[in-house]
Write a protein that holds these residues in place. Structure first.
Motif, PDB file in Angstrom:
ATOM      1  N   UNK A   1       0.832  -1.207   0.000  1.00 60.37           N
ATOM      2  CA  UNK A   1       0.000   0.000   0.000  1.00 60.37           C
ATOM      3  C   UNK A   1       0.866   1.255   0.000  1.00 60.37           C
ATOM      4  N   UNK A   2       1.940   1.235   0.759  1.00 56.32           N
ATOM      5  CA  UNK A   2       2.856   2.374   0.780  1.00 56.32           C
ATOM      6  C   UNK A   2       3.487   2.592  -0.596  1.00 56.32           C
ATOM      7  N   UNK A   3       3.864   1.520  -1.248  1.00 56.16           N
ATOM      8  CA  UNK A   3       4.442   1.624  -2.590  1.00 56.16           C
ATOM      9  C   UNK A   3       3.427   2.148  -3.596  1.00 56.16           C
ATOM     10  N   UNK A   4       2.175   1.718  -3.471  1.00 56.04           N
ATOM     11  CA  UNK A   4       1.098   2.212  -4.326  1.00 56.04           C
ATOM     12  C   UNK A   4       0.940   3.721  -4.140  1.00 56.04           C
ATOM     13  N   UNK A   5       1.014   4.171  -2.910  1.00 55.63           N
ATOM     14  CA  UNK A   5       0.880   5.597  -2.610  1.00 55.63           C
ATOM     15  C   UNK A   5       2.038   6.387  -3.203  1.00 55.63           C
ATOM     16  N   UNK A   6       3.246   5.866  -3.063  1.00 54.14           N
ATOM     17  CA  UNK A   6       4.413   6.553  -3.628  1.00 54.14           C
ATOM     18  C   UNK A   6       4.313   6.627  -5.147  1.00 54.14           C
ATOM     19  N   UNK A   7       3.887   5.564  -5.772  1.00 52.26           N
ATOM     20  CA  UNK A   7       3.747   5.551  -7.229  1.00 52.26           C
ATOM     21  C   UNK A   7       2.790   6.654  -7.683  1.00 52.26           C
ATOM     22  N   UNK A   8       1.647   6.781  -7.017  1.00 50.67           N
ATOM     23  CA  UNK A   8       0.666   7.813  -7.374  1.00 50.67           C
ATOM     24  C   UNK A   8       1.211   9.212  -7.098  1.00 50.67           C
ATOM     25  N   UNK A   9       1.894   9.367  -5.974  1.00 45.82           N
ATOM     26  CA  UNK A   9       2.467  10.671  -5.627  1.00 45.82           C
ATOM     27  C   UNK A   9       3.534  11.071  -6.645  1.00 45.82           C
ATOM     28  N   UNK A  10       4.374  10.127  -7.013  1.00 40.89           N
ATOM     29  CA  UNK A  10       5.433  10.396  -7.992  1.00 40.89           C
ATOM     30  C   UNK A  10       4.824  10.767  -9.344  1.00 40.89           C
ATOM     31  N   UNK A  11       3.769  10.071  -9.738  1.00 40.03           N
ATOM     32  CA  UNK A  11       3.108  10.397 -11.014  1.00 40.03           C
ATOM     33  C   UNK A  11       2.564  11.819 -10.990  1.00 40.03           C
ATOM     34  N   UNK A  12       1.966  12.210  -9.865  1.00 40.82           N
ATOM     35  CA  UNK A  12       1.435  13.571  -9.746  1.00 40.82           C
ATOM     36  C   UNK A  12       2.572  14.588  -9.807  1.00 40.82           C
ATOM     37  N   UNK A  13       3.679  14.289  -9.144  1.00 47.36           N
ATOM     38  CA  UNK A  13       4.833  15.192  -9.175  1.00 47.36           C
ATOM     39  C   UNK A  13       5.343  15.365 -10.602  1.00 47.36           C
ATOM     40  N   UNK A  14       5.396  14.277 -11.340  1.00 49.89           N
ATOM     41  CA  UNK A  14       5.821  14.348 -12.742  1.00 49.89           C
ATOM     42  C   UNK A  14       4.823  15.158 -13.563  1.00 49.89           C
ATOM     43  N   UNK A  15       3.529  14.971 -13.308  1.00 52.60           N
ATOM     44  CA  UNK A  15       2.482  15.688 -14.044  1.00 52.60           C
ATOM     45  C   UNK A  15       2.585  17.198 -13.843  1.00 52.60           C
ATOM     46  N   UNK A  16       2.949  17.619 -12.631  1.00 50.58           N
ATOM     47  CA  UNK A  16       3.034  19.056 -12.338  1.00 50.58           C
ATOM     48  C   UNK A  16       4.472  19.563 -12.398  1.00 50.58           C
ATOM     49  N   UNK A  17       5.383  18.694 -12.858  1.00 52.54           N
ATOM     50  CA  UNK A  17       6.771  19.067 -13.121  1.00 52.54           C
ATOM     51  C   UNK A  17       7.514  19.577 -11.878  1.00 52.54           C
ATOM     52  N   UNK A  18       7.476  18.782 -10.826  1.00 49.46           N
ATOM     53  CA  UNK A  18       8.204  19.124  -9.610  1.00 49.46           C
ATOM     54  C   UNK A  18       8.952  17.889  -9.122  1.00 49.46           C
ATOM     55  N   UNK A  19      10.161  18.093  -8.628  1.00 46.27           N
ATOM     56  CA  UNK A  19      10.974  16.997  -8.103  1.00 46.27           C
ATOM     57  C   UNK A  19      10.712  16.871  -6.612  1.00 46.27           C
ATOM     58  N   UNK A  20      10.199  15.739  -6.208  1.00 47.53           N
ATOM     59  CA  UNK A  20       9.772  15.539  -4.825  1.00 47.53           C
ATOM     60  C   UNK A  20      10.459  14.330  -4.195  1.00 47.53           C
ATOM     61  N   UNK A  21      10.479  14.348  -2.868  1.00 49.35           N
ATOM     62  CA  UNK A  21      10.770  13.169  -2.070  1.00 49.35           C
ATOM     63  C   UNK A  21       9.487  12.833  -1.337  1.00 49.35           C
ATOM     64  N   UNK A  22       9.118  11.563  -1.358  1.00 44.01           N
ATOM     65  CA  UNK A  22       7.872  11.112  -0.737  1.00 44.01           C
ATOM     66  C   UNK A  22       8.193  10.043   0.291  1.00 44.01           C
ATOM     67  N   UNK A  23       7.715  10.235   1.506  1.00 41.70           N
ATOM     68  CA  UNK A  23       7.887   9.251   2.578  1.00 41.70           C
ATOM     69  C   UNK A  23       6.519   8.780   3.041  1.00 41.70           C
ATOM     70  N   UNK A  24       6.403   7.482   3.240  1.00 43.26           N
ATOM     71  CA  UNK A  24       5.201   6.893   3.841  1.00 43.26           C
ATOM     72  C   UNK A  24       5.662   6.246   5.132  1.00 43.26           C
ATOM     73  N   UNK A  25       5.056   6.658   6.247  1.00 44.94           N
ATOM     74  CA  UNK A  25       5.426   6.127   7.556  1.00 44.94           C
ATOM     75  C   UNK A  25       4.250   5.396   8.183  1.00 44.94           C
ATOM     76  N   UNK A  26       4.552   4.534   9.148  1.00 45.93           N
ATOM     77  CA  UNK A  26       3.488   3.820   9.858  1.00 45.93           C
ATOM     78  C   UNK A  26       2.935   4.689  10.982  1.00 45.93           C
ATOM     79  N   UNK A  27       2.040   4.134  11.783  1.00 42.89           N
ATOM     80  CA  UNK A  27       1.393   4.908  12.851  1.00 42.89           C
ATOM     81  C   UNK A  27       2.359   5.343  13.947  1.00 42.89           C
ATOM     82  N   UNK A  28       3.536   4.769  13.996  1.00 42.60           N
ATOM     83  CA  UNK A  28       4.565   5.190  14.944  1.00 42.60           C
ATOM     84  C   UNK A  28       5.560   6.160  14.347  1.00 42.60           C
ATOM     85  N   UNK A  29       5.375   6.502  13.080  1.00 45.66           N
ATOM     86  CA  UNK A  29       6.260   7.450  12.421  1.00 45.66           C
ATOM     87  C   UNK A  29       7.494   6.831  11.788  1.00 45.66           C
ATOM     88  N   UNK A  30       7.544   5.493  11.747  1.00 40.56           N
ATOM     89  CA  UNK A  30       8.700   4.817  11.152  1.00 40.56           C
ATOM     90  C   UNK A  30       8.477   4.607   9.661  1.00 40.56           C
TER      91      UNK A  30
END
Length: 159
Positions: free
Chosen positions: A11-40
């Motif tokens: 699920x985290x990888x799915x989220x990163x894939x979608x976020x990265x696609x959006x970043x590419x669509x709006x032409x911005x270089x991003x770093x995306x982190x997905x953390x668990x409920x403890x912040x890890x």
């Protein structure tokens, strides 16, 4: 005893894939982190040529959003934002140096009313980070819809 929902690597990888696609669509270089409920960190991706500071900032945004169950920009932008000078949480970002972010780009992942993690996005301006972060939340929402699990997908999340 309480049963808890847990975010998976897939699920985290799915989220990163979608976020990265959006970043590419709006032409911005991003770093995306997905953390668990403890912040890890569950998953992290820094796009090619994105700022080298992005991973630490994105992780801090995800940690803060998950831990405080609110979008990070609400610390400073909502009326009487608690981290604004003179308010009750002014200076809170200094309590956990390097891990607590009070600016735009961090969003809790809320599934059926339960915070299961956080999304941290770093690299664009506030509007871009919000677009990329909400794209990640929307992807999870679509993925979980057939399981009757509801994901909050707006930028202004406060639980």
């Amino acid at each position: 005893m309480k049963q808890a929902l847990k975010l998976t690597l897939e699920e985290a990888q799915l989220m990163i894939k979608a976020a990265k696609q959006k970043a590419e669509d709006i032409n911005v270089l991003e770093t995306i982190a997905i953390v668990d409920d403890g912040g890890y960190v569950i998953a992290l991706e820094r796009m090619t040529d994105a700022r080298i500071t992005g991973p630490e900032i994105a992780i801090a945004k995800g940690f803060t959003a998950a831990g405080h169950k609110r979008s990070t920009h609400l610390f400073n932008t909502e009326p009487n934002g608690p981290a604004l000078p003179g308010n009750e949480a002014f200076g809170i970002q200094h309590m956990i140096p390097g891990k607590f972010a009070v600016f735009v780009g961090g969003f809790p992942i809320v599934v059926n009313g339960e915070v299961v993690g956080g999304v941290g996005v770093s690299g664009g301006n506030g509007e871009q980070d919000i677009a990329v972060g909400t794209a990640a939340l929307e992807a999870l929402s679509k993925h979980l819809a057939d399981q009757n699990l509801e994901v909050i997908t707006t930028a202004d999340i406060k639980k």
